[in-house]
Design a protein around this motif. Sequence first.
Motif, PDB file in Angstrom:
ATOM      1  N   GLY A   1      62.328  74.110  28.358  1.00 14.38           N
ATOM      2  CA  GLY A   1      61.861  73.640  27.063  1.00 14.38           C
ATOM      3  C   GLY A   1      61.711  74.774  26.066  1.00 14.38           C
TER       4      GLY A   1
ATOM      5  N   TYR B   1      59.154  59.647  27.431  1.00 12.83           N
ATOM      6  CA  TYR B   1      58.632  60.544  26.397  1.00 12.83           C
ATOM      7  C   TYR B   1      57.553  61.459  26.961  1.00 12.83           C
ATOM      8  CZ  TYR B   1      61.114  58.957  22.269  1.00 12.83           C
ATOM      9  OH  TYR B   1      62.090  58.728  21.330  1.00 12.83           O
TER      10      TYR B   1
ATOM     11  N   THR C   1      71.964  66.103  29.505  1.00 15.21           N
ATOM     12  CA  THR C   1      70.727  65.336  29.629  1.00 15.21           C
ATOM     13  C   THR C   1      70.693  64.193  28.621  1.00 15.21           C
ATOM     14  OG1 THR C   1      69.548  67.321  30.366  1.00 15.21           O
ATOM     15  CG2 THR C   1      68.220  65.472  29.583  1.00 15.21           C
TER      16      THR C   1
ATOM     17  N   PHE D   1      59.408  64.216  29.010  1.00  9.49           N
ATOM     18  CA  PHE D   1      60.098  65.238  28.223  1.00  9.49           C
ATOM     19  C   PHE D   1      59.132  66.016  27.335  1.00  9.49           C
ATOM     20  CE2 PHE D   1      63.897  62.999  29.550  1.00  9.49           C
ATOM     21  CZ  PHE D   1      64.772  64.053  29.749  1.00  9.49           C
ATOM     22  N   TRP D   2      58.004  65.415  26.968  1.00  7.32           N
ATOM     23  CA  TRP D   2      56.977  66.208  26.274  1.00  7.32           C
ATOM     24  C   TRP D   2      56.503  67.329  27.182  1.00  7.32           C
ATOM     25  CZ3 TRP D   2      51.960  67.056  27.877  1.00  7.32           C
ATOM     26  CH2 TRP D   2      51.166  67.782  26.977  1.00  7.32           C
TER      27      TRP D   2
ATOM     28  N   VAL E   1      58.137  68.628  29.761  1.00  6.30           N
ATOM     29  CA  VAL E   1      59.235  69.570  29.997  1.00  6.30           C
ATOM     30  C   VAL E   1      59.399  70.530  28.826  1.00  6.30           C
ATOM     31  CG1 VAL E   1      61.750  69.744  30.203  1.00  6.30           C
ATOM     32  CG2 VAL E   1      60.494  68.096  31.605  1.00  6.30           C
ATOM     33  N   LEU E   2      59.334  70.004  27.618  1.00  3.05           N
ATOM     34  CA  LEU E   2      59.562  70.849  26.437  1.00  3.05           C
ATOM     35  C   LEU E   2      58.401  71.804  26.176  1.00  3.05           C
ATOM     36  CD1 LEU E   2      61.192  68.301  23.965  1.00  3.05           C
ATOM     37  CD2 LEU E   2      62.306  70.258  25.050  1.00  3.05           C
TER      38      LEU E   2
ATOM     39  N   LEU F   1      66.513  66.145  21.593  1.00  2.00           N
ATOM     40  CA  LEU F   1      66.849  67.334  22.368  1.00  2.00           C
ATOM     41  C   LEU F   1      67.997  68.094  21.716  1.00  2.00           C
ATOM     42  CD1 LEU F   1      66.697  65.861  25.988  1.00  2.00           C
ATOM     43  CD2 LEU F   1      64.911  67.124  24.774  1.00  2.00           C
TER      44      LEU F   1
END
Length: 336
Positions: A206, A193, A236, A196-197, A199-200, A76
């Motif tokens: 993201g 993972y 974060t 956050f994949w 989210v991004l 991040l």
Amino acid sequence: MRSPVTTPAAGGDARPRPRDMLRYAFRTPAIGPLAALVVAVVAFAVTTETFLTPQNLSLVLQQSIVVGTLALGQSLIILTAGIDLANGAIAVLGTIVMAKLVLDGGNPVTALVLGLVAATLVGLVNGLLVSRLRLPPFIVTLGALTVVYAVARLYSQSRSYPVTSGLLLFWGNGLGVGGMFLTWGTFLLVGLYGFFWYVLTQTAWGRHIYAVGNAPESARLTGIDVRRTVLSVYVTAGLLYGVAAWQSLGRIPNADPNSYQTANLESITAVVLGGTSLFGGRGSVIGTLIGALIVNVLRSGLTQAGIDSLYQDVATGTLVVVAVGVDQILRRSGPR
């Protein structure tokens, strides 16, 4: 407009050109690392007798948990064109806070929360220095590396603390699957993972992270609060380092202020091998997860092949340099 990976052929057909397909593969962050991981697994499966045993594969996965979570936070930050040299130290501080409070008679839940808060606060301080005072991330986190390790030693009086709390050891438990022992920490790592994949790739936050990493001034002109985005990333990441501290106690039930001395470098290695650009704005957390697996597959395979640990470091370091060099070449070449 003609596709960049095809070329007109006789009769009007479009056929993929090998050179363009190779370039496309390199520019897709997770493809190259996945191919490298497959090659490494196959090579060690052929050259050693024990690499593909369930016990060894379980060990590789367990060894990837803490570094993988640290690398997620590192990803991040690197996506915003920053870097964090203090993540291993922050995780160590978290383990000391959790273990010492419980050993001194504290409630495990309170100890866990305070350990997570301590790690998050360090991330907050780093983020404020980078985003508000605009200090270079390298200098800020290099200083934090020394300070946090010193604080951990002072708070622990340079002692290690055994951990017996079931809550703090939770992520080291698990279940057997096909002869392999999968800890709950492994499932948590995959879940983090996956989250956050999403989210991004699917949220405004993201997209802002990628925009800030690509061109902060352009991001600011489009209305993105660059400073707030950078600060949120460091906070974060700090929380993720606290989670890594909790996971590490499940793997090794002992909080040692001298542990994880090279975790920062290992996490950076995982991020770079996973295809994320050190210059920011390009990469995938899925690639980072693959990169963390590559690091531990290499160490496990080379150890079983009888290769000295110094040569293992040479091999890993060489791969990092090659990965950064490839990224630099691709950035200079630009879209074609």
